[in-house]
Design an enzyme around this catalytic site. Structure first.
Site, short mmCIF file in Angstrom:
data_model
loop_
_atom_site.label_atom_id
_atom_site.label_comp_id
_atom_site.label_asym_id
_atom_site.label_seq_id
_atom_site.Cartn_x
_atom_site.Cartn_y
_atom_site.Cartn_z
N CYS A 1 0.82 -1.22 0.00
CA CYS A 1 0.00 0.00 0.00
C CYS A 1 0.85 1.26 0.00
O CYS A 1 1.87 1.31 0.67
CB CYS A 1 -0.83 0.09 1.25
SG CYS A 1 -2.26 -0.93 1.28
N ARG B 1 5.57 -1.11 -6.12
CA ARG B 1 5.50 -1.98 -4.94
C ARG B 1 4.37 -2.99 -5.03
O ARG B 1 4.25 -3.86 -4.20
CB ARG B 1 5.31 -1.14 -3.69
CG ARG B 1 6.49 -0.26 -3.52
CD ARG B 1 6.49 0.41 -2.22
NE ARG B 1 7.77 1.07 -2.09
CZ ARG B 1 8.14 1.77 -1.07
NH1 ARG B 1 7.33 1.91 -0.06
NH2 ARG B 1 9.30 2.35 -1.03
N TRP C 1 -3.21 -2.82 -1.46
CA TRP C 1 -2.93 -4.24 -1.61
C TRP C 1 -3.83 -4.91 -0.59
O TRP C 1 -3.60 -4.81 0.61
CB TRP C 1 -1.45 -4.53 -1.35
CG TRP C 1 -1.06 -5.94 -1.58
CD1 TRP C 1 -0.78 -6.53 -2.78
CD2 TRP C 1 -0.90 -6.96 -0.59
NE1 TRP C 1 -0.47 -7.85 -2.59
CE2 TRP C 1 -0.54 -8.15 -1.26
CE3 TRP C 1 -1.05 -7.00 0.79
CZ2 TRP C 1 -0.30 -9.35 -0.60
CZ3 TRP C 1 -0.82 -8.19 1.46
CH2 TRP C 1 -0.44 -9.35 0.75
N ASN D 1 -2.91 2.25 5.67
CA ASN D 1 -2.06 1.07 5.43
C ASN D 1 -2.01 0.28 6.71
O ASN D 1 -1.82 0.86 7.78
CB ASN D 1 -0.61 1.49 5.11
CG ASN D 1 -0.47 2.02 3.72
OD1 ASN D 1 -1.42 1.98 2.94
ND2 ASN D 1 0.70 2.53 3.41
N GLY D 2 -2.12 -1.04 6.59
CA GLY D 2 -2.01 -1.87 7.79
C GLY D 2 -3.25 -2.72 8.00
O GLY D 2 -4.07 -2.89 7.09
N GLU E 1 16.35 -20.17 -3.06
CA GLU E 1 16.09 -18.88 -3.71
C GLU E 1 15.69 -19.09 -5.19
O GLU E 1 14.79 -18.42 -5.70
CB GLU E 1 17.33 -17.98 -3.58
CG GLU E 1 17.34 -16.71 -4.40
CD GLU E 1 16.21 -15.73 -4.10
OE1 GLU E 1 15.44 -15.95 -3.16
OE2 GLU E 1 16.08 -14.75 -4.86
N LYS F 1 12.15 -17.89 -6.78
CA LYS F 1 12.08 -17.00 -7.94
C LYS F 1 11.15 -17.58 -9.01
O LYS F 1 10.31 -16.89 -9.57
CB LYS F 1 13.47 -16.85 -8.52
CG LYS F 1 14.24 -15.64 -8.68
CD LYS F 1 14.15 -14.39 -7.96
CE LYS F 1 13.27 -14.20 -6.80
NZ LYS F 1 13.83 -13.43 -5.72
N GLU G 1 7.49 -17.40 -7.81
CA GLU G 1 6.96 -16.04 -7.71
C GLU G 1 6.52 -15.49 -9.07
O GLU G 1 5.49 -14.83 -9.16
CB GLU G 1 8.05 -15.08 -7.18
CG GLU G 1 8.27 -15.12 -5.70
CD GLU G 1 9.35 -14.14 -5.28
OE1 GLU G 1 9.12 -13.36 -4.35
OE2 GLU G 1 10.46 -14.16 -5.87
N HIS H 1 15.02 -39.24 1.12
CA HIS H 1 14.17 -39.29 2.31
C HIS H 1 12.75 -38.82 2.00
O HIS H 1 12.00 -38.52 2.93
CB HIS H 1 14.79 -38.44 3.43
CG HIS H 1 16.12 -38.98 3.89
ND1 HIS H 1 16.24 -40.16 4.56
CD2 HIS H 1 17.37 -38.49 3.72
CE1 HIS H 1 17.53 -40.39 4.81
NE2 HIS H 1 18.23 -39.39 4.31
N LYS I 1 5.75 -5.49 -3.26
CA LYS I 1 7.12 -5.17 -2.85
C LYS I 1 7.03 -4.48 -1.49
O LYS I 1 6.05 -3.80 -1.21
CB LYS I 1 7.68 -4.19 -3.89
CG LYS I 1 9.15 -3.94 -3.80
CD LYS I 1 9.90 -4.81 -4.77
CE LYS I 1 11.38 -4.73 -4.55
NZ LYS I 1 12.04 -5.99 -4.90
N1 HGA Z 1 -6.32 -3.52 5.49
C1 HGA Z 1 -6.51 -2.53 4.48
C2 HGA Z 1 -5.18 -1.94 4.01
C3 HGA Z 1 -4.28 -3.03 3.46
C4 HGA Z 1 -2.82 -2.66 3.35
O1 HGA Z 1 -2.25 -1.87 4.09
N2 HGA Z 1 -2.11 -3.27 2.39
O2 HGA Z 1 -0.75 -3.00 2.24
C5 HGA Z 1 -7.31 -3.06 3.30
O3 HGA Z 1 -7.42 -4.28 3.11
O4 HGA Z 1 -7.84 -2.25 2.56
#
Ligand code: HGA
Length: 610
Positions: A2, A27, A74, A104-105, A483, A487, A490, A506, A605
């Site tokens: 975010c 990101r 995100w 964000n969070g 790694e 890669k 991902e 094993h 990212k």
């Molecule tokens: N929880 C919030 C913000 C998500 C977030 O910070 N993503 O990096 C949401 O889902 O909108």
């Protein structure tokens, strides 16, 4: 992950908001949005497409204003859909929205708050945890936004960086942080905020880093900051020159390809000024700290965790100091046995990885105060939180899948190994000089491996049709196999797993058929003969081997055994060289499958949420 941008000014700030979002775009995000104050009303544009499309909506609908906030999301709570995109508005039913908020969070007590707010009449339009904050601020608002936000954050459990503005106080944004990064940008009679100073490059270089618990009140001519106790505090203003020149693709098809090819330069820059390895490269207090510690604890996530695993082989072998390497998100929640004589080493490209920051705090709370970070961003929270630091000079990494950040982390970790060995008298001056010479030759050695690209492309075309792959390595090349598998997963979405080759029998050997490509890292080291036996085990079950073999191993192609010849064995630094062809293999396989290489699905990212 975010991104947040905000501005309070006397001019139209939408171009600043859009430019800021563009800078944070790499990101990874799934939706984006902007809200501004325009002539007595809050206006908003949101999109599940790219920021460029959002900019088109903004232009088409003439969204403009002198106060505003913007966000790339995100999703953690609620699908990536327009109604879940930020900014979120709040009002009581039937009224015009009066609060706009980005976040964000993760708010952990969102369900309880949602029920409470629904009980007093709020109607939710999204499935996000974020919308509860908007309604909570609205509910608590009695004419002073700062007061409402200060009260609201007391009710929140979890991690957040928020920015809020209110229709009734149009020249004001209130921001708060707890666990997620947030910076203030000072201008002349205008002020800004962002989740990263990079977003404000070109707008202002006068940056204040907010600390956990801070609430900031941004108005036209000034910014006031209050700590978690509500006390006014001064936070230092830093002049931050963010390097932004790297965002050009040049002749490359993707940033990931460009970044793979930048590795000789990135490693050379990381080694710049290093004529000999001294503890002081890690900070003034490094000699004293290195002398007093007798163990190392590495905390990291993802690719950085694999860098830590490689360093364990180096440090234990050369410096003879015991090392444990922990996945940050696990370490912070498990009972462990702390030892105050531990050097805690965090590894993070961005320096803002939420899990690693929390693990660092946990280690400190257990009495382990000697901390060092290997980080690519000198202004990051990780660098500010640790006593010692080595800043890698990879430059901005845009591709979500880390490449040059990993090889520069390894370079720094090898220097750490030598510095620890020196302080603990485990290496002679001659041995050290020899290792420094090998380090300085590394950029040229990486360039020689990059020249193998055409052969790797030929392999990648065959890999593109597979759905599974196994990676084998032994000793200090086992983390490199991990790694390589990461890669490939991902960016090509092929299921890949890595094993130390001796583990095959094993269990994983049960998976080997003619359909299973087995990528083998074959350095010419003491384990070579054992590795050759493991390769025979694969061939005997019809598995097809793709071997990256050091020139002096004399492994040659035969039926079912494909070989790409690497340069001669590069000693302790061989893991760095063997990383590069695996990056190229993942990259070209992903290209052949037509995936979005730089922005793989579901990933972001700089992972700033738990
Ligand atoms: N929880 C919030 C913000 C998500 C977030 O910070 N993503 O990096 C949401 O889902 O909108």
């Amino acid at each position: 992950m975010c991104g947040i941008v905000g501005a309070v000014a006397s001019r139209d700030i939408t171009p600043i908001l859009v430019e800021g979002l563009k800078r944070l775009e790499y990101r990874g995000y799934d939706s984006c949005g902007v809200a501004v104050y325009d002539n007595g009303s809050l206006r908003r544009a949101r999109s599940t497409e790219r920021v460029a499309e959002l900019a088109d909506h903004i232009a088409k609908d003439s969204v403009a204003g002198f106060t505003g906030i913007a966000h790339t999301r995100w999703a953690t709570h609620g699908a990536p859909a327009t109604h879940n995109a930020h900014p979120h508005f709040s009002s009581l039913t039937g009224n015009e929205p009066s609060i706009a908020l980005v976040h964000n969070g993760i708010i952990e007590n969102h369900e309880e708050l949602r029920r409470e707010l629904q009980g007093v009449g709020y109607v939710f339009e999204s499935q996000t945890d974020t919308e509860v904050i908007a309604h909570l601020v609205h509910h608590l608002y009695q004419g002073d936004l700062l007061d409402a936000v200060q009260q609201a954050v007391k009710r929140l459990h979890g991690a957040y960086a928020i920015a809020v503005f209110c229709r009734d106080e149009p020249h004001r944004i209130v921001a708060a942080r707890q666990g997620s990064p947030l910076v203030i940008g000072r201008g002349k009679n205008e002020n800004f905020l962002a989740s990263d100073a990079l977003a404000l490059a070109g707008t202002t270089d006068q940056i204040i880093y907010l600390e956990d618990g801070d609430v900031a009140d941004l108005q036209l001519g000034n910014v006031w900051i209050m700590d978690s106790g509500g006390k006014r505090i001064e936070r230092q203003i830093h002049t931050v020159h963010v390097h932004t020149g790297a965002a050009e693709l040049g002749p490359y098809r993707h940033f990931m390809q460009k970044e793979i090819f930048e590795q000789p330069r990135a490693v050379a820059d990381t080694l710049e000024d290093v004529e000999s390895v001294t503890p002081e490269l890690f900070g003034d207090a490094a000699y004293k700290i290195f002398k007093q510690i007798d163990r190392v604890l590495v905390l990291a996530c993802g690719t950085s965790y694999y860098a830590g695993l490689t360093a364990k082989y180096w440090i234990e072998s050369i410096a003879k100091i015991p090392v444990s390497v922990e996945i940050a998100s696990e370490y912070r929640y498990r009972d462990s046995v702390p030892n105050p004589n531990t050097l805690v080493v965090t590894i993070s490209q961005s320096g803002e990885t939420a899990d690693t920051l929390a693990a660092l705090k946990h280690a400190r709370s257990l009495g382990m105060e000697q901390t060092l970070t290997i980080c690519n961003v000198s202004t990051s929270a990780m660098v500010r939180e640790c006593k010692l630091a080595y800043i890698t000079r990879a430059g901005v990494e845009i591709g979500v899948a880390s490449t040059k950040a990993f090889t520069t982390q390894l370079t720094a970790l090898y220097m750490l190994t030598l510095a620890l060995a020196q302080v603990h008298d485990r290496i002679t001056d001659e041995q050290e000089a020899e290792q420094v010479k090998a380090l300085r030759h590394l950029p040229a050695a990486i360039s020689a491996v990059l020249a193998l690209e055409p052969q790797i492309i030929a392999w990648a075309d065959r890999f593109a049709t597979k759905e599974n792959a196994l990676f084998l390595g032994r000793g200090m090349h086992y983390p490199i196999a991990l790694e390589g598998a990461l890669k490939l997963k991902e960016i090509s979405y092929i299921h890949a797993e890595a094993y130390p080759a001796g583990e095959l029998k094993h269990g994983p050997l049960a998976l080997v058929t003619e359909e299973m490509p087995v990528i083998t890292i074959a350095p010419n080291d003491v384990l070579l003969e054992k590795l050759k036996s493991n390769m025979q085990e694969v061939r005997a079950r019809g598995g097809e081997l793709y071997v990256f073999a050091d020139d002096d191993t004399k492994i040659v192609s035969s039926e079912g055994v494909h070989v790409i010849r690497m340069p001669e064995h590069y000693g302790y630094l061989s893991p760095i060289l063997h990383t590069v062809p695996l990056q190229l293999l993942a990259y070209h396989t992903a290209c052949a499958r037509g995936t979005d290489v730089d922005k793989p699905r579901n990933l972001a990212k700089s992972v700033t949420v738990e």
